[in-house]
Design a protein around this motif. Structure first.
Motif, PDB file in Angstrom:
ATOM      1  N   ALA A 117      16.137 -43.730 -21.668  1.00 43.45           N
ATOM      2  CA  ALA A 117      16.961 -42.755 -22.343  1.00 43.45           C
ATOM      3  C   ALA A 117      18.583 -43.155 -22.297  1.00 43.45           C
ATOM      4  N   VAL A 118      18.975 -43.744 -20.925  1.00 45.90           N
ATOM      5  CA  VAL A 118      20.387 -44.222 -21.029  1.00 45.90           C
ATOM      6  C   VAL A 118      20.548 -45.607 -21.875  1.00 45.90           C
ATOM      7  N   ARG A 119      19.459 -46.359 -21.987  1.00 47.28           N
ATOM      8  CA  ARG A 119      19.816 -47.511 -22.979  1.00 47.28           C
ATOM      9  C   ARG A 119      19.792 -47.044 -24.580  1.00 47.28           C
ATOM     10  N   GLU A 123      22.717 -47.429 -27.164  1.00 44.22           N
ATOM     11  CA  GLU A 123      22.533 -48.115 -28.585  1.00 44.22           C
ATOM     12  C   GLU A 123      22.947 -47.035 -29.667  1.00 44.22           C
ATOM     13  N   LEU A 124      22.596 -45.845 -29.563  1.00 38.14           N
ATOM     14  CA  LEU A 124      23.012 -44.953 -30.341  1.00 38.14           C
ATOM     15  C   LEU A 124      24.728 -44.962 -30.351  1.00 38.14           C
ATOM     16  N   GLU A 125      25.332 -45.039 -29.334  1.00 41.25           N
ATOM     17  CA  GLU A 125      26.853 -44.882 -29.168  1.00 41.25           C
ATOM     18  C   GLU A 125      27.366 -46.130 -29.893  1.00 41.25           C
ATOM     19  N   ARG A 129      29.737 -46.089 -33.267  1.00 43.73           N
ATOM     20  CA  ARG A 129      30.915 -46.619 -33.228  1.00 43.73           C
ATOM     21  C   ARG A 129      31.146 -47.866 -34.529  1.00 43.73           C
ATOM     22  N   LEU A 130      29.994 -48.714 -34.715  1.00 44.13           N
ATOM     23  CA  LEU A 130      29.936 -49.659 -35.912  1.00 44.13           C
ATOM     24  C   LEU A 130      30.050 -48.669 -36.987  1.00 44.13           C
TER      25      LEU A 130
END
Length: 357
Positions: A117-119, A123-125, A129-130
Motif C-alpha cells: 500500500a505504501v508503494r 507511485e500515485l503521488e 505530481r507528474l
C-alpha cells in the motif's frame, strides 16, 4: 486493506511452496528424527510458514501452517505415523506451533500488504505530481500561442481601429506563427505519447542525408540563414525514416538556434559503418551532471519558459533510437554544446571484379 493486493501468480506460487516445502521437510527430517528434537523440527516448519506468507500471502501461509501441524503430529510425535500423541509436552508443542503459525501468517501478510500500500501510494503521488506539472506546462505553453493568435485575429476583425496594410500583414504573420507553434506543440505531445506506447510507425529505408537536411532547413521552425553547413558530397546514405529524421534535425537545429548565438554549425562525417550528424553551437552549454535531464520530457533546465514544453530533445532521442541510432551530447571545444545524431550507414557494395581473360 484490500485482500487481493497480491497477484494471482504469487498466490499460486505460495500454495505450491506450502505443499512442496512441507513434503521436502518431511523427506529431509524423518531420517534425522533421532538427532533433532520436536522444537527444532517445529522451527523449520515455522520458517516454511514465514517464507510462504512473504511469497503468497495469508492463504498459502495458513495452508503451510496446517500441513506443518499435521505432519509434525504424524511423523515427529510418538507413536509415529498416527494422529495420537502420548506425551503431554508434545501436545503442547504441536498446539503452540499451530497458534504461532497462524499469528505469524497474519502478521507477515499484514506487513506485506502495508508495504504494498505504501508503494502504491508513493507511485500515485508521483503520478499526480507528474500530471500536475504536465497540466501546468501545457496550460502555459499552449495558452500563450493561442492567446497571441486570438489577439491577432480579434485585431483584424475589429471595426474600431483603422489598420494599414502593414498592420494587417503584421497581425496575419503573428497569427500564422502562433498557430504554427501551437500545432508543433500538439504534434510533439501526440508523437511522444505514441512513441512511449510503441504505436508510432517507423519505416526505415536508405536515405540521402543531404536531401533530408535541405528539407529540414526549409521548415518554418528553422532559420536557415543562421546555419552553416559542412556536409561532404560523397556522404553515404543512412538507414532511417526520412520523415522522422527530418523532424529530429528540425528539433535539434531549432534548439541550438534558440539557446545559443548564431550561427549553428551542421556537419556530417562517416566512420565505422555509421554517419554522425553534429549540430554545434557556441552557447552557454550544459554541465555534464545535467545533460541526461535534457532528454527528460518537461525539463527545460531553468530557462525562462519560452522554450516550449521541453519535449523537442526527448522526442528526438526517442525517434533516433527507434531508427537504431543514438542521440548524445558533447561539449563544443571553446564552449557550447554539440548534439550528435548517429545512424547506421547503408553498406557500400564492393566493386565487381573484371572478368579474367
Amino acid at each position: 486493506m484490500v485482500r487481493g493486493s497480491l497477484s494471482a501468480r504469487r498466490r499460486r506460487y505460495g500454495y505450491l511452496l506450502a505443499v512442496v516445502g512441507a513434503a521436502a521437510l518431511v523427506v529431509v527430517l524423518v531420517p534425522l528424527r533421532g538427532r533433532l528434537d520436536l522444537a527444532s523440527e517445529a522451527l523449520l516448519f515455522l520458517l516454511l510458514v514465514v517464507t510462504t506468507a512473504i511469497l503468497g500471502g495469508l492463504g498459502p501461509a495458513l495452508l503451510a501452517g496446517g500441513l506443518g501441524a499435521l505432519l509434525l503430529n504424524f511423523f515427529f510425535t510418538k507413536p509415529f505415523h498416527t494422529f495420537r500423541i502420548h506425551e503431554a509436552s508434545d501436545i503442547v508443542a504441536v498446539l503452540v506451533f499451530a497458534a504461532v503459525a497462524v499469528m505469524v501468517s497474519w502478521v507477515v501478510d499484514l506487513a506485506s500488504r502495508r508495504a504494498e500500500a505504501v508503494r502504491e501510494a508513493a507511485e500515485l503521488e508521483a503520478g499526480n505530481r507528474l500530471r500536475t506539472a504536465l497540466l501546468a506546462a501545457v496550460g502555459h505553453d499552449l495558452r500563450t500561442p493561442l492567446a497571441a493568435a486570438k489577439a491577432a485575429v480579434s485585431g483584424l476583425r475589429s471595426r474600431d481601429v483603422t489598420l494599414t496594410e502593414d498592420d494587417r500583414r503584421e497581425l496575419l504573420e503573428t497569427a500564422d506563427e502562433s498557430l504554427d507553434r501551437l500545432a508543433a506543440l500538439v504534434e510533439n505531445l501526440l508523437d511522444l505519447s505514441r512513441l512511449q506506447a510503441g504505436a508510432l510507425p517507423v519505416r526505415t529505408q536508405p536515405v540521402a542525408v543531404d536531401d533530408v537536411i535541405a528539407r529540414a532547413l526549409d521548415d518554418p521552425g528553422v532559420e536557415p540563414r543562421t546555419v552553416v553547413l559542412d556536409v561532404p558530397e560523397q556522404l553515404p546514405d543512412v538507414v532511417a525514416d526520412p520523415g522522422l529524421l527530418e523532424r529530429v534535425i528540425v528539433n535539434v537545429v531549432a534548439n541550438a538556434q534558440r539557446c545559443a548565438p548564431p550561427p549553428a554549425l551542421l556537419t556530417a562525417v562517416a566512420a565505422d559503418g555509421r554517419v554522425d550528424l553534429r549540430v554545434v553551437d557556441t552557447g552557454p552549454g550544459i554541465v555534464a551532471a545535467d545533460r541526461d535531464r535534457v532528454f527528460v520530457p518537461f525539463q527545460r533546465l531553468g530557462d525562462s519558459g519560452t522554450g516550449g514544453l521541453g519535449l523537442g530533445l526527448a522526442l528526438s532521442r526517442g525517434l533516433v533510437e527507434a531508427m537504431a541510432g543514438s542521440l548524445t551530447l558533447d561539449e563544443t571545444p571553446g564552449g557550447g554544446l554539440t548534439l550528435v545524431i548517429s545512424l547506421p550507414a547503408v553498406p557500400v557494395a564492393a566493386p565487381a571484379e573484371a572478368p579474367r581473360s
